[in-house]
Enzyme design. Sequence first.
Site, mmCIF file in Angstrom:
data_model
loop_
_atom_site.group_PDB
_atom_site.id
_atom_site.type_symbol
_atom_site.label_atom_id
_atom_site.label_comp_id
_atom_site.label_asym_id
_atom_site.label_seq_id
_atom_site.Cartn_x
_atom_site.Cartn_y
_atom_site.Cartn_z
ATOM 1 N N ASP A 214 3.784 17.558 -5.006
ATOM 2 C CA ASP A 214 3.420 19.313 -4.846
ATOM 3 C C ASP A 214 2.943 20.326 -5.959
ATOM 4 O O ASP A 214 2.486 19.226 -6.828
ATOM 5 C CB ASP A 214 5.209 19.605 -4.953
ATOM 6 C CG ASP A 214 5.370 21.001 -4.179
ATOM 7 O OD1 ASP A 214 4.186 21.459 -3.503
ATOM 8 O OD2 ASP A 214 5.831 21.963 -4.239
ATOM 9 N N SER A 215 2.441 21.116 -5.055
ATOM 10 C CA SER A 215 1.460 22.030 -6.131
ATOM 11 C C SER A 215 2.611 22.438 -7.370
ATOM 12 O O SER A 215 2.388 23.169 -8.159
ATOM 13 C CB SER A 215 1.051 23.620 -5.884
ATOM 14 O OG SER A 215 2.408 24.121 -5.161
ATOM 15 N N CYS B 285 4.092 18.986 0.330
ATOM 16 C CA CYS B 285 3.724 19.813 0.217
ATOM 17 C C CYS B 285 2.839 20.543 1.549
ATOM 18 O O CYS B 285 2.239 19.484 1.837
ATOM 19 C CB CYS B 285 2.796 20.463 -0.988
ATOM 20 S SG CYS B 285 1.600 21.711 -0.831
ATOM 21 N N GLU C 118 8.461 29.331 -8.672
ATOM 22 C CA GLU C 118 8.337 28.451 -9.971
ATOM 23 C C GLU C 118 9.204 29.444 -11.632
ATOM 24 O O GLU C 118 9.514 28.783 -12.196
ATOM 25 C CB GLU C 118 7.038 28.244 -10.149
ATOM 26 C CG GLU C 118 6.050 27.581 -8.856
ATOM 27 C CD GLU C 118 6.266 25.996 -9.340
ATOM 28 O OE1 GLU C 118 6.135 25.525 -11.018
ATOM 29 O OE2 GLU C 118 7.224 25.131 -8.866
ATOM 30 N N CYS D 100 7.435 26.126 3.895
ATOM 31 C CA CYS D 100 6.883 25.317 2.625
ATOM 32 C C CYS D 100 8.275 24.935 1.461
ATOM 33 O O CYS D 100 9.304 24.904 1.171
ATOM 34 C CB CYS D 100 6.804 27.305 1.596
ATOM 35 S SG CYS D 100 6.193 26.362 -0.347
ATOM 36 N N HIS E 174 8.787 25.191 -1.464
ATOM 37 C CA HIS E 174 10.006 25.748 -2.689
ATOM 38 C C HIS E 174 10.337 26.154 -2.048
ATOM 39 O O HIS E 174 11.580 27.391 -2.290
ATOM 40 C CB HIS E 174 8.812 26.741 -2.652
ATOM 41 C CG HIS E 174 8.060 26.324 -4.060
ATOM 42 N ND1 HIS E 174 6.823 25.715 -3.820
ATOM 43 C CD2 HIS E 174 7.866 26.259 -5.336
ATOM 44 C CE1 HIS E 174 5.710 24.895 -5.173
ATOM 45 N NE2 HIS E 174 7.403 26.102 -5.967
HETATM 46 N N1 DGL Z 1 5.084 23.480 -1.983
HETATM 47 C C1 DGL Z 1 3.836 24.344 -0.867
HETATM 48 C C2 DGL Z 1 4.127 24.075 0.104
HETATM 49 O O1 DGL Z 1 5.451 23.094 0.669
HETATM 50 C C3 DGL Z 1 3.268 25.493 -1.568
HETATM 51 C C4 DGL Z 1 3.589 26.314 -2.709
HETATM 52 C C5 DGL Z 1 2.027 26.772 -3.613
HETATM 53 O O2 DGL Z 1 1.360 27.748 -2.640
HETATM 54 O O3 DGL Z 1 1.506 25.914 -4.290
HETATM 55 O O4 DGL Z 1 2.886 24.558 0.758
#
Ligand code: DGL
Length: 239
Positions: free
Chosen positions: A6-7, A69, A143, A171, A173
């Site tokens: 993931d990011s 992600c 984050e 997302c 997160h």
């Molecule tokens: N966790 C990422 C997702 O599922 C996105 C977070 C980011 O923008 O980097 O889209």
Amino acid sequence: MIGVFDSGIGGVTVLKELLKIMPNENYLYYSDSKNNPYGDKSNEEIINLSDNVVEYLINQGCKIIVIACNTASAISKEYLRNKYSIPIIAIEPAYKLVVNNEKTLVMATKATINSEKFHKLFDTYDNHNTVLLPCPGLADLIEEGNENKINDYLENKLKDYKDVKNVVLGCTHYPLIKDEIKKVINNANFYDGSLGVAKHTKEILEKNNLIENREGKILFIDSSNNKNKEELFYKILRN
Ligand code: DGL
């Protein structure tokens, strides 16, 4: 070993589901926090970043990659599948799990909401009562882990949607702040793609005879070498 990326630390919500159904696999989790957020970047940048991570994970010996992600999945899964021969599993916003016509809110990054992939999914399952809500900056706040900032963001962003009945957390997160979202939208069903993607990963491993019986080791790598990320990662994993 199963490679998950993931990011940042959002993909841990997917890793948790993987661990529940496949505790005897080894995992390598890659958090690309040096390049976070992905959601505000161009398609070309997202593809390049995802490609670098996948190449790294394959070089470390991963037998399968789980893109934990939604943004990277929506933009780069096709490219990655064409380039690499190992299975690449991709998450998507769980919009197809909404099977009623009640007012629905899809929360995701800008890149996911604008992607062709998501629009195809949306057109197929459209319940004609849905608002698509890009949430730029929200993954960053998660984050950062600053509760007050998250609550202020949500109060402001969601003020017109307090009465929705379905909330798609598009997302990885966002499931981490489900309780905070519930403070603003308190009478909705929540949907996210983590369990679905975990089950699909297991199916593909079984189909390819790739299931292993390992010790269930979890390695964590953060591209910015940030020790706080590692602590946060294990804390979320244990909760
Ligand atoms: N966790 C990422 C997702 O599922 C996105 C977070 C980011 O923008 O980097 O889209």
